[in-house]
Write an enzyme that holds these catalytic residues in place. Structure first.
Site, PDB file in Angstrom:
ATOM      1  N   GLU A 254       0.874  -1.174   0.000  1.00 40.03           N
ATOM      2  CA  GLU A 254       0.000   0.000   0.000  1.00 40.03           C
ATOM      3  C   GLU A 254       0.907   1.218   0.000  1.00 40.03           C
ATOM      4  O   GLU A 254       1.506   1.555   1.027  1.00 40.03           O
ATOM      5  CB  GLU A 254      -0.924  -0.020   1.223  1.00 40.03           C
ATOM      6  N   CYS A 288      -1.749   9.337   2.334  1.00 39.34           N
ATOM      7  CA  CYS A 288      -1.507   8.840   0.976  1.00 39.34           C
ATOM      8  C   CYS A 288      -2.662   9.139   0.036  1.00 39.34           C
ATOM      9  O   CYS A 288      -2.475   9.282  -1.171  1.00 39.34           O
ATOM     10  CB  CYS A 288      -1.221   7.338   1.001  1.00 39.34           C
TER      11      CYS A 288
END
Length: 486
Positions: A254, A288
């Protein structure tokens, strides 16, 4: 609060709290005040080996444990978090400079993911499949992979550690967790304490606080773990992927993002402004999924820009412990310096600063930049700080082209008065997740979470956890007699 950190400033290996045996210490600082919270002697490669061997030794019995008993441990972990929620929230504010709002957001999601992990214990089901061979029965079993290595980041450390640790344990695996060195408590030893209090058998969860400077790639290369779950930058993620590939391990990655929030000409502008400000500036932009790039149709550009700048200018910057604060400190002085330098360089290259943020210690006030050249380097990178880039466009096709003009593909959003129009635009954007008439920062326990391109490999959450942390085994049973050609 200081005793909270010092009590947890140890390694947790095979059910024992003990100091590391490395030759240097990781110093845990409050990024706002500079206060020293704790000092942790790093774990060595030998201690990483001990952690993995403990996990390997204890995992088979855990896998054989009745899934309802495993569920009870996960449910108890949730109760521990609920009982200690205020204390954990204070730790998030102190260790990573999260605002009160951010701490509440992280804790809410952490509890939701623990609830989902508890249910996951009962969903590792098998299948019986037909066979073209007469008398044969095909059984497909779903089994734990064995031992999982988890490497978590500094921005949402409590949540993002739990997000892999809890489902991996729920599905019958053992875990070795390495938190980021800037958040060793909230992302590491606090997780160990929660599961220790929940009654997880010793050896199943091990936490090693260390750094690549001490252990090299031993956490990745060790023969015991079969899956490495990494959350962090794409630069480090590439290295993790290369090492795992060489070892024939599964990597769940991720990674970073450069999300675009698109405001079409028929959008509710005021609502889009609210969504964009939150999506860009939550946790100082250290997310993110944050909306790095805000793309606005020229038909509404002036109205949107005026309202956006006014709202950003009203954000309160300062002490994250103050409930009124919207923007607290970045995680470190190097990060604050890098963000300030990036803004200055972008303005020097010709961009217009509608707001030009300045650094005071690790606190960087928000910037809003516009007038960027189409090939401006800043448009291609992830900005882990409170900087918004406003980019005008003419029509859907140009919006899609600009949104896709990035090596990343994690999240995004489209604002429009026509939902199906938004969905059509969203389908054209190469990203793992996109939200219509909402922000870019979302995570839910049962939906597949992950990115395309440089934003990662694989998915987490819900049924995706089964793919991440279990393997399938085919066992055939011949009830009759097979015919062999010789």
């Amino acid at each position: 609060m200081t005793s909270f950190f010092t009590d947890l400033a140890q390694q947790y290996v095979d059910g024992e709290w003990r100091p590391g045996k490395g030759s240097w210490d990781i110093i845990d600082f409050n990024p706002y005040s500079g206060e020293k919270l704790a000092s942790i002697t790093v774990a060595t490669a030998d201690e990483v080996d001990q952690a993995y061997r403990a996990a390997e030794r204890t995992q088979p019995d855990w896998a054989d444990t009745n899934p309802y008993a495993r569920r009870a441990v996960l449910e108890k972990a949730l109760r521990v978090v609920e009982e200690r929620e205020d204390e954990i929230g204070e730790a998030i504010v102190a260790e990573l400079g999260g605002t009160r709002l951010k701490a509440g957001f992280e804790l809410h999601l952490a509890k939701e993911f623990l609830r989902e992990a508890a249910q996951l214990t009962l969903r590792s089901t098998g299948q019986i499949l037909p066979s073209p061979t007469e008398g044969k029965e095909n059984r497909v079993y779903r089994l734990p992979v064995g031992v999982v290595g988890v490497i978590s980041p500094f921005n949402f450390p409590f949540l993002l550690s739990l997000k892999s640790v809890a489902p991996a344990l729920a599905l019958g695996n053992a875990v070795v967790l390495k938190p980021h060195q800037n958040t060793p408590i909230c992302g590491g030893t606090l997780i160990a304490k929660v599961f220790e209090e929940a009654g997880l058998p010793a050896g199943l969860l091990n936490v090693v606080v260390t750094d690549i400077a001490e252990i090299g790639d031993s956490l990745l290369e060790h023969p015991v773990p079969q899956v490495i779950s990494f959350t962090g930058s794409d630069r480090i993620g590439r290295h993790v992927a290369r090492v795992c590939a060489a070892q024939l391990k599964r990597a769940v990655l991720e990674l970073g993002g450069n999300s675009a929030l698109i405001v079409l000409d028929d959008a509710d502008v005021e609502y889009a402004v609210d969504a964009a400000v939150f999506s860009r500036y939550i946790h100082q932009g250290q997310v993110c999924m944050a909306a790095n790039r805000i793309l606005v149709d020229r038909a509404v550009e002036q109205e949107f820009t005026e309202k956006f700048v006014a709202k950003v200018a009203s954000l309160r910057v300062g002490d994250p412990a103050d409930p009124a604060t919207h923007i607290g400190p970045l995680i470190s002085s190097s990060q604050a310096d890098a963000v300030s330098k990036l803004v200055d360089e972008t303005v020097a290259a010709g961009a217009t600063a509608l707001l030009h943020g300045r650094a005071e210690g690790n606190v960087v006030s928000p910037s809003v930049l516009t007038g960027l050249a189409a090939d401006a380097p800043v448009l291609q990178q992830e900005i882990f700080g409170p900087v918004a880039l406003l980019v005008p466009f003419d029509g859907e096709d140009e919006a899609v082209r600009i949104a896709n003009d990035t090596p990343y593909g994690l999240s995004g959003a489209v604002h429009t008065g026509n939902i199906e129009r938004g969905v059509r635009v969203g389908q054209r954007i190469r990203t793992g997740m996109i939200h219509i008439n909402d922000g870019t920062v979302h995570d839910e326990p049962i939906v597949p979470f992950g990115g395309e391109k440089n934003s990662g490999l694989g998915r987490l959450n819900g049924e995706s956890m089964l793919e991440a942390f279990t393997t399938q085994k085919w066992i055939s049973v011949q009830h009759g007699r097979s015919q062999f050609p010789f």
